[in-house]
Design a protein around this motif. Structure first.
Motif, PDB file in Angstrom:
ATOM      1  N   LEU A 187       0.733  -1.053   0.091  1.00  0.00           N
ATOM      2  CA  LEU A 187      -0.062   0.171   0.102  1.00  0.00           C
ATOM      3  C   LEU A 187       0.811   1.169  -0.236  1.00  0.00           C
ATOM      4  CD1 LEU A 187      -3.010  -0.841   2.596  1.00  0.00           C
ATOM      5  CD2 LEU A 187      -3.242   0.128  -0.004  1.00  0.00           C
ATOM      6  N   LEU A 188       1.981   1.403   0.859  1.00  0.00           N
ATOM      7  CA  LEU A 188       2.975   2.471   0.961  1.00  0.00           C
ATOM      8  C   LEU A 188       3.529   2.616  -0.414  1.00  0.00           C
ATOM      9  CD1 LEU A 188       3.841   4.596   2.516  1.00  0.00           C
ATOM     10  CD2 LEU A 188       5.725   3.227   3.565  1.00  0.00           C
ATOM     11  N   TYR A 189       4.102   1.390  -1.114  1.00  0.00           N
ATOM     12  CA  TYR A 189       4.732   1.623  -2.062  1.00  0.00           C
ATOM     13  C   TYR A 189       3.969   1.986  -3.359  1.00  0.00           C
ATOM     14  CZ  TYR A 189       8.035  -0.291  -6.038  1.00  0.00           C
ATOM     15  OH  TYR A 189       8.663  -0.560  -6.911  1.00  0.00           O
ATOM     16  N   ALA A 190       2.560   1.783  -3.150  1.00  0.00           N
ATOM     17  CA  ALA A 190       1.708   2.082  -4.320  1.00  0.00           C
ATOM     18  C   ALA A 190       1.413   3.642  -4.258  1.00  0.00           C
ATOM     19  CB  ALA A 190       0.333   1.364  -4.078  1.00  0.00           C
ATOM     20  N   LEU A 191       1.190   4.008  -2.970  1.00  0.00           N
ATOM     21  CA  LEU A 191       0.777   5.477  -2.720  1.00  0.00           C
ATOM     22  C   LEU A 191       2.146   6.353  -3.468  1.00  0.00           C
ATOM     23  CD1 LEU A 191      -0.841   7.571  -1.431  1.00  0.00           C
ATOM     24  CD2 LEU A 191       0.381   7.325   0.698  1.00  0.00           C
ATOM     25  N   ILE A 192       3.282   5.929  -3.106  1.00  0.00           N
ATOM     26  CA  ILE A 192       4.477   6.714  -3.658  1.00  0.00           C
ATOM     27  C   ILE A 192       4.833   6.573  -5.180  1.00  0.00           C
ATOM     28  CG2 ILE A 192       7.039   6.910  -3.179  1.00  0.00           C
ATOM     29  CD1 ILE A 192       6.510   5.947  -0.366  1.00  0.00           C
ATOM     30  N   ALA A 193       4.804   5.321  -5.601  1.00  0.00           N
ATOM     31  CA  ALA A 193       5.376   4.872  -6.801  1.00  0.00           C
ATOM     32  C   ALA A 193       4.420   5.053  -7.927  1.00  0.00           C
ATOM     33  CB  ALA A 193       5.787   3.396  -6.715  1.00  0.00           C
ATOM     34  N   LEU A 194       2.991   4.826  -7.805  1.00  0.00           N
ATOM     35  CA  LEU A 194       1.907   4.726  -8.935  1.00  0.00           C
ATOM     36  C   LEU A 194       1.778   6.183  -9.181  1.00  0.00           C
ATOM     37  CD1 LEU A 194      -0.539   2.154  -8.197  1.00  0.00           C
ATOM     38  CD2 LEU A 194       1.225   1.876  -9.678  1.00  0.00           C
ATOM     39  N   PRO A 195       1.712   6.515 -10.591  1.00  0.00           N
ATOM     40  CA  PRO A 195       1.302   8.151 -10.950  1.00  0.00           C
ATOM     41  C   PRO A 195       0.006   8.222 -10.861  1.00  0.00           C
ATOM     42  CG  PRO A 195       1.768   6.742 -12.816  1.00  0.00           C
ATOM     43  CD  PRO A 195       2.136   5.725 -11.522  1.00  0.00           C
TER      44      PRO A 195
END
Length: 528
Positions: A187-195
């Motif tokens: 979830l944290l990775y998606a929040l940061i990495a996904l445009p």
């Protein structure tokens, strides 16, 4: 968002795309690992919840039902709410479902929480494919499939091993609890990495189609999945639910051919490549997914292996696929699949044949070698066929075409699992009953085969060794018979794949403006 990908060479995935791929692969690994992890835990669930095999099998079936129900909605929901927000919601649902599964104190609760998991897991793969296709560009679909094939490799390798180790080192609760920290990181990775994306809904939602298709699929698959427990198709909960589901799905088919924007566009089956690829995968999935669930059961029930050892014995299959899938992803962009897939299917058939000969002491070298050969064939079969189907579709058709294909695969997997379970159960039930022994769960006499399997799983029974050996021989023969059915279905797959294209196909995934002048985005769906 697509500029970095556009600047990259057409045969490579640049750093920006790979960063986004990390999010997608992490989510996919969670979803696919959970299927294979649970497969080795079924005997444990039987013991913990004092349930029959048919009852605990619903922990797998409920997950599949949820997948099939939510997949048709993914494309529209991605356009309506945006892929990033919906992907994070899917991660949250899956993680919450995992945490709840660990708290279950009855088989009914566990099945219910697995359905919640499936609602999230069902969206992870199609949304991940959407995000990746938009970032990488459809011209690199072969390489894209190879990257997204990583979870399919890690699932067969890591799932049974991880599940077996967690059950032995801790307890069954941890096969679900392990998803909680992974889900939080994802979830944290998606929040940061996904445009960030701006949702632009281009079509009205087909509510009438949804009211027919999703309940229809769920009812039909429920009926099919009830076959192993009921033992006959004439049981009310089998034929009534299958009939109701078939009526709803048939109604949807007739309805969808008359409306402009149906939930599923069945008119795409006019595309020969899509039609042949779908038929090939459907027949193959019935054979392979159905029998695939029996591989670990053979090691656990006939050979008396621990869950960890059963997982390790399944690893060669994933290793074989790991070797051929990247190569197949590259070749699918250059060589017609009709020239490569038949050879891969031949490997699967050769490997599968060994399991039709199993007995109580078949060589592990032979079985593991056969699984490795089957893995080599898997890596060169499923992804190239899917790529062949997508390559002939325009960018906005990919969403609808891949959704059609995936739903049929979910149906095929459920049918295969039910058919194999019914055949195996009916064979095992033909074993000789032991006088004076009854199953406390069902009140029925215990057969020699059932007693032998119980002894192999560590339950001590006051029976002569000759009775146990006789039951074990009968049970091994039952597995062999069931594998013969799967082998026949594998051979049947050669019929549709003979019609796969043997010449280079037209330019892949050409962007075409929709007829209504609006914008549509591709939402491909990956195989689960």
């Amino acid at each position: 968002m697509t500029a970095p990908a556009a600047a990259a060479p057409p045969d490579k995935l640049d750093a920006a795309v790979l960063k986004i791929a990390g999010v997608v692969v992490l989510g996919a690994i969670m979803s696919i690992l959970d299927v294979t992890v649970v497969s080795v835990a079924l005997p444990t669930f039987q013991t913990e919840f004092n349930a029959t095999y048919a009852q605990v099998a619903w922990t797998m079936t409920g997950y599949t039902l949820a997948l099939a129900t939510v997949i048709p909605l993914s494309g529209w929901a991605a356009d309506r709410f945006g892929t990033k927000r919906l992907y994070m919601l899917a991660l949250l649902l899956f993680t919450a479902g995992s945490a709840l599964c660990a708290t279950a104190d009855s088989i009914g609760q566990l099945v219910l929480y697995r359905v919640l998991q499936g609602l999230g897991g069902g969206m992870l793969m199609p949304l991940g494919m959407t995000i990746m296709t938009r970032a990488a560009g459809p011209q690199r679909i072969g390489r894209l499939m190879a990257v997204l094939g990583i979870p399919m490799l890690l699932g067969p390798i890591g799932g049974p091993i991880l599940g077996g180790w967690l059950i032995e080192a801790a307890n069954w609760h941890w096969i679900f609890l392990i998803n909680v920290p992974i889900g939080a990181v994802a979830l944290l990775y998606a929040l940061i990495a996904l445009p960030k994306d701006n949702p632009e809904p281009s079509e009205s939602f087909d509510f009438l189609g949804m009211l027919m298709l999703s309940p229809g699929l769920a009812l039909f698959l429920y009926g099919v999945s009830s076959l192993p427990e009921a033992g006959t198709i004439t049981a009310t909960k089998v034929w009534v639910t299958m009939l109701l589901g078939a009526v709803l799905v048939t109604g949807f088919i007739l309805y969808s051919l008359r409306v402009r924007h149906p939930l599923l566009d069945l008119r795409l089956f006019r595309n020969r490549s899509l039609r042949i690829s779908t038929i090939s995968l459907f027949v193959f999935i019935i054979a392979f997914m159905g029998a695939g669930l029996l591989f670990p059961s053979y090691f656990l029930q006939i050979r008396g292996e621990s869950t960890l050892h059963a997982g390790l014995l399944m690893a060669p299959q994933g290793i074989g696929a790991m070797l051929t899938m990247p190569l197949a992803g590259t070749l699918s962009d250059r060589v017609p699949v009709g020239r490569t897939v038949p050879f891969a299917m031949a490997l699967i058939a050769v490997g599968f044949f060994a399991f039709t000969q199993v007995d109580t002491d078949t060589s592990y070298w032979l079985l593991c070698g056969s699984l490795f050969v089957m893995g080599l064939g898997m890596g060169g079969t499923m992804m190239p066929i899917m790529t062949s189907a997508l390559r002939t579709l325009s960018n906005q058709e990919v969403a609808r075409g891949s959704t059609l294909t995936n739903i049929l695969q979910q149906i095929g997997g459920s049918i295969g699992s039910a058919v194999m379970s019914v055949i195996l159960t009916s064979r095992l039930n033909g074993s000789t009953p032991i006088p004076g022994f009854t199953d406390p769960r069902t009140g029925k006499p215990v057969t020699e085969a059932a007693a032998a399997i119980a002894v192999q799983q560590g339950i001590k029974l006051p029976l002569p060794p000759a009775v146990i050996q006789r039951g074990l021989d009968f049970a091994a023969g039952s597995f062999a018979t069931t594998f013969w059915v799967g082998f026949a279905l594998v051979l049947a797959t050669f019929i549709p794949i003979a019609f796969l294209p043997r010449k280079r196909q037209a330019s892949p995934l050409v962007e075409e403006p929709p007829a209504d002048g609006g914008e549509r985005s591709a939402t491909p769906v990956m195989i689960h």
